[in-house]
Write a protein that holds these residues in place. Structure first.
Motif, PDB file in Angstrom:
ATOM      1  N   LYS A 243     -11.368  32.304   3.940  1.00 17.72           N
ATOM      2  CA  LYS A 243     -10.656  33.504   4.365  1.00 17.72           C
ATOM      3  C   LYS A 243      -9.186  33.445   3.948  1.00 17.72           C
ATOM      4  O   LYS A 243      -8.598  34.448   3.526  1.00 17.72           O
ATOM      5  CB  LYS A 243     -10.777  33.661   5.881  1.00 17.72           C
ATOM      6  CG  LYS A 243     -12.182  34.017   6.353  1.00 17.72           C
ATOM      7  CD  LYS A 243     -12.228  34.133   7.869  1.00 17.72           C
ATOM      8  CE  LYS A 243     -13.647  34.477   8.347  1.00 17.72           C
ATOM      9  NZ  LYS A 243     -13.738  34.583   9.835  1.00 17.72           N
ATOM     10  N   ARG A 244      -8.581  32.243   4.093  1.00 18.55           N
ATOM     11  CA  ARG A 244      -7.184  32.090   3.724  1.00 18.55           C
ATOM     12  C   ARG A 244      -7.005  32.281   2.222  1.00 18.55           C
ATOM     13  O   ARG A 244      -6.061  32.954   1.768  1.00 18.55           O
ATOM     14  CB  ARG A 244      -6.691  30.690   4.150  1.00 18.55           C
ATOM     15  CG  ARG A 244      -5.199  30.490   3.910  1.00 18.55           C
ATOM     16  CD  ARG A 244      -4.754  29.091   4.324  1.00 18.55           C
ATOM     17  NE  ARG A 244      -5.005  28.855   5.764  1.00 18.55           N
ATOM     18  CZ  ARG A 244      -5.862  27.971   6.245  1.00 18.55           C
ATOM     19  NH1 ARG A 244      -6.590  27.242   5.407  1.00 18.55           N
ATOM     20  NH2 ARG A 244      -6.017  27.813   7.542  1.00 18.55           N
ATOM     21  N   TYR A 245      -7.870  31.717   1.417  1.00 16.89           N
ATOM     22  CA  TYR A 245      -7.766  31.833  -0.045  1.00 16.89           C
ATOM     23  C   TYR A 245      -7.938  33.275  -0.491  1.00 16.89           C
ATOM     24  O   TYR A 245      -7.329  33.731  -1.460  1.00 16.89           O
ATOM     25  CB  TYR A 245      -8.821  30.972  -0.728  1.00 16.89           C
ATOM     26  CG  TYR A 245      -8.533  29.467  -0.642  1.00 16.89           C
ATOM     27  CD1 TYR A 245      -7.322  28.994  -0.129  1.00 16.89           C
ATOM     28  CD2 TYR A 245      -9.483  28.538  -1.037  1.00 16.89           C
ATOM     29  CE1 TYR A 245      -7.068  27.638  -0.046  1.00 16.89           C
ATOM     30  CE2 TYR A 245      -9.249  27.186  -0.960  1.00 16.89           C
ATOM     31  CZ  TYR A 245      -8.041  26.728  -0.444  1.00 16.89           C
ATOM     32  OH  TYR A 245      -7.802  25.394  -0.366  1.00 16.89           O
ATOM     33  N   LYS A 246      -8.784  34.008   0.261  1.00 18.98           N
ATOM     34  CA  LYS A 246      -9.005  35.401  -0.106  1.00 18.98           C
ATOM     35  C   LYS A 246      -7.719  36.208   0.056  1.00 18.98           C
ATOM     36  O   LYS A 246      -7.404  37.096  -0.761  1.00 18.98           O
ATOM     37  CB  LYS A 246     -10.108  35.982   0.759  1.00 18.98           C
ATOM     38  CG  LYS A 246     -10.500  37.399   0.368  1.00 18.98           C
ATOM     39  CD  LYS A 246     -11.668  37.878   1.192  1.00 18.98           C
ATOM     40  CE  LYS A 246     -12.090  39.294   0.759  1.00 18.98           C
ATOM     41  NZ  LYS A 246     -13.246  39.782   1.541  1.00 18.98           N
ATOM     42  N   LEU A 247      -6.925  35.923   1.124  1.00 18.72           N
ATOM     43  CA  LEU A 247      -5.654  36.608   1.337  1.00 18.72           C
ATOM     44  C   LEU A 247      -4.616  36.221   0.269  1.00 18.72           C
ATOM     45  O   LEU A 247      -3.821  37.065  -0.181  1.00 18.72           O
ATOM     46  CB  LEU A 247      -5.108  36.276   2.730  1.00 18.72           C
ATOM     47  CG  LEU A 247      -5.947  36.804   3.912  1.00 18.72           C
ATOM     48  CD1 LEU A 247      -5.362  36.300   5.232  1.00 18.72           C
ATOM     49  CD2 LEU A 247      -5.998  38.323   3.899  1.00 18.72           C
ATOM     50  N   LEU A 248      -4.666  34.972  -0.155  1.00 17.91           N
ATOM     51  CA  LEU A 248      -3.697  34.511  -1.143  1.00 17.91           C
ATOM     52  C   LEU A 248      -3.978  35.073  -2.530  1.00 17.91           C
ATOM     53  O   LEU A 248      -3.063  35.182  -3.361  1.00 17.91           O
ATOM     54  CB  LEU A 248      -3.691  32.983  -1.191  1.00 17.91           C
ATOM     55  CG  LEU A 248      -3.157  32.282   0.066  1.00 17.91           C
ATOM     56  CD1 LEU A 248      -3.274  30.767  -0.062  1.00 17.91           C
ATOM     57  CD2 LEU A 248      -1.690  32.660   0.307  1.00 17.91           C
ATOM     58  N   THR A 249      -5.232  35.428  -2.784  1.00 18.46           N
ATOM     59  CA  THR A 249      -5.531  35.956  -4.121  1.00 18.46           C
ATOM     60  C   THR A 249      -4.986  37.362  -4.303  1.00 18.46           C
ATOM     61  O   THR A 249      -4.864  37.838  -5.449  1.00 18.46           O
ATOM     62  CB  THR A 249      -7.058  35.994  -4.327  1.00 18.46           C
ATOM     63  OG1 THR A 249      -7.680  36.746  -3.285  1.00 18.46           O
ATOM     64  CG2 THR A 249      -7.642  34.588  -4.368  1.00 18.46           C
ATOM     65  N   VAL A 250      -4.625  38.029  -3.191  1.00 19.72           N
ATOM     66  CA  VAL A 250      -4.107  39.402  -3.308  1.00 19.72           C
ATOM     67  C   VAL A 250      -2.783  39.419  -4.064  1.00 19.72           C
ATOM     68  O   VAL A 250      -2.536  40.263  -4.930  1.00 19.72           O
ATOM     69  CB  VAL A 250      -3.955  40.019  -1.919  1.00 19.72           C
ATOM     70  CG1 VAL A 250      -3.298  41.403  -2.007  1.00 19.72           C
ATOM     71  CG2 VAL A 250      -5.307  40.136  -1.235  1.00 19.72           C
ATOM     72  N   ASP A 251      -1.870  38.502  -3.753  1.00 21.00           N
ATOM     73  CA  ASP A 251      -0.560  38.439  -4.430  1.00 21.00           C
ATOM     74  C   ASP A 251      -0.493  37.263  -5.392  1.00 21.00           C
ATOM     75  O   ASP A 251       0.576  36.743  -5.677  1.00 21.00           O
ATOM     76  CB  ASP A 251       0.572  38.350  -3.418  1.00 21.00           C
ATOM     77  CG  ASP A 251       0.376  37.208  -2.449  1.00 21.00           C
ATOM     78  OD1 ASP A 251      -0.650  36.464  -2.581  1.00 21.00           O
ATOM     79  OD2 ASP A 251       1.202  37.036  -1.540  1.00 21.00           O
ATOM     80  N   ASN A 252      -1.709  36.836  -5.851  1.00 21.54           N
ATOM     81  CA  ASN A 252      -1.793  35.741  -6.830  1.00 21.54           C
ATOM     82  C   ASN A 252      -1.167  34.454  -6.312  1.00 21.54           C
ATOM     83  O   ASN A 252      -0.560  33.687  -7.062  1.00 21.54           O
ATOM     84  CB  ASN A 252      -1.133  36.147  -8.156  1.00 21.54           C
ATOM     85  CG  ASN A 252      -1.883  37.298  -8.823  1.00 21.54           C
ATOM     86  OD1 ASN A 252      -3.108  37.344  -8.754  1.00 21.54           O
ATOM     87  ND2 ASN A 252      -1.145  38.231  -9.430  1.00 21.54           N
ATOM     88  N   GLY A 253      -1.332  34.205  -4.980  1.00 22.33           N
ATOM     89  CA  GLY A 253      -0.806  32.964  -4.406  1.00 22.33           C
ATOM     90  C   GLY A 253      -1.614  31.750  -4.881  1.00 22.33           C
ATOM     91  O   GLY A 253      -1.081  30.641  -4.949  1.00 22.33           O
TER      92      GLY A 253
END
Length: 387
Positions: free
Chosen positions: A128-138
């Motif tokens: 879930k955390r990685y999914k949020l980070l992929t939004v702004d290319n984190g």
């Protein structure tokens, strides 16, 4: 004093004449010819009544369900909870095997499932955390995909652990042996403490259903149409089972009904197998027992009935001696049905008096002397009481 010869001859002649006269007067008189003597016989009257027809055969008693109790896993027999000859119901616990190793395997599988579920929980949170980070290319798309694959892998591992638990639970259930049928426990083959294997052909013991029970028997193939008709009736045709003779001397073991006709005729013997089912609450019928069976195939209404001893067999036909006045006459009859207790005939009338004993000395026109007449009411009552 000397008697002259002439005088002596005269005296001798007188003596002979006197003796002849005395013998003639005193000799026994010859018996006068008498008329022909009457023949002593016994008689019965022809009875008109409804008579059931039967067919008989020899059958073997079979259990509807018989199971040899065998272990489904290898293990030590720890307890036997039933005795030989005991009646058990379906589902009753019969015996137990040592379950310690299976219990340990089950506990290990549960622990592995708990570990896999904990790892899966952490991996899902990271996903879930990685999914949020992929939004702004984190993080890179590759890192997210790798985390998704890890979650899937842990889910599969948890499913494998659950399957291991299920398998261990099945193995654990095999350590408790339950009766698959209701019946009677047979002779025990092993004792507590023995190591049992699944490959053992002998098993622990057998459980055989006693009530209800079946009898399998064979009849000539000519009886097939009759059996098919009897099976189609509602209710099915009654069947009686006897130990010994199927008449009054046999012991009635049970009464059941016809249930099945085999799907083919035995070509070697020309017979057809059939099966009947019996209620066996008194347990008189026993698996493997040989019995005589009797099936009612028809009901002959208003039949003319006589005892078997009445009907005589001639060269070409059957005949009876019918009482006519003080003599007898010969009457030809036809045999419609016969068994050990009665014959059904035609050619006479109800109430005719027929000779039942003493026929060997008779001929047409013979004079008879009736010694005793069977009471019609008594004989009819005996026939009606016949099973």
């Amino acid at each position: 004093m000397r008697i002259p010869k002439k005088t002596a001859l005269i005296l001798g002649l007188v003596v002979l004449l006197a003796a002849a006269a005395i013998w003639t007067l005193t000799r026994p008189s010859q018996a006068k010819p008498t008329a022909s003597a009457s023949v002593p016989v016994k008689v019965v009257s022809v009875i008109q009544q409804d008579v059931p027809r039967y067919v008989s055969g020899i059958g073997s008693v079979l259990s509807l369900h018989s199971v040899v109790i065998r272990p489904q896993i290898d293990g030590i027999l720890t307890r036997l909870l039933v005795k030989e000859g005991q009646l058990v119901k379906e589902g009753d616990l019969l015996a137990t095997l040592d379950d310690r190793s299976i219990q340990a395997s089950l506990a290990q599988a549960k622990a592995q499932l708990a570990q896999s579920q904990a790892q899966l929980q952490v991996a899902e949170v990271d996903l879930k955390r990685y999914k949020l980070l992929t939004v702004d290319n984190g993080i890179s798309k590759q890192t997210y995909d790798q985390q998704q694959a890890l979650v899937n892998q842990l889910k599969a591992t948890a499913q494998g652990n659950q399957a291991a638990i299920n398998a261990a639970q099945v193995q654990l259930s095999y350590t408790q042996i339950h009766s698959p049928v209701s019946g009677r426990v047979g002779i025990r083959a092993v004792d507590e403490g023995n190591f049992l294997r699944m490959s053992d052909a002998q098993g622990l013991f057998s459980v055989t259903q006693i009530d209800p029970i079946a009898v399998e028997f064979s009849l000539p193939q000519q009886m097939l149409p009759t059996l098919q008709g009897l099976l189609a009736t509602t209710p099915p045709a009654p069947v009686s089972a006897f130990l010994g003779d199927d008449g009054h001397s046999g012991l009635l073991l049970g009464e059941g009904h016809l249930t099945l006709i085999d799907n083919q005729v035995a070509a070697g013997t020309g017979t057809i197998k059939a099966k009947a089912e019996f209620s066996n609450k008194t347990q008189k019928l026993w698996p493997g027992q040989l019995v005589n069976i009797k099936i009612q195939t028809a009901l002959e209404r208003d039949a003319l009935v006589v005892p078997p001893s009445v009907v005589q067999r001639g060269l070409d036909n059957y005949f009876v001696y019918r009482v006519k006045g003080s003599g007898v006459e010969v009457v030809a009859v036809q045999m419609a049905y016969q068994d050990s207790d009665l014959n059904i005939i035609t050619g006479v009338q109800a109430g005719d008096v027929l000779v039942s004993d003493g026929q060997s000395r008779l001929k047409p026109g013979s004079r008879i002397e009736v010694l005793g007449e069977t009471k019609v009411a008594d004989r009819q009552s005996a026939m009606e009481s016949k099973p």
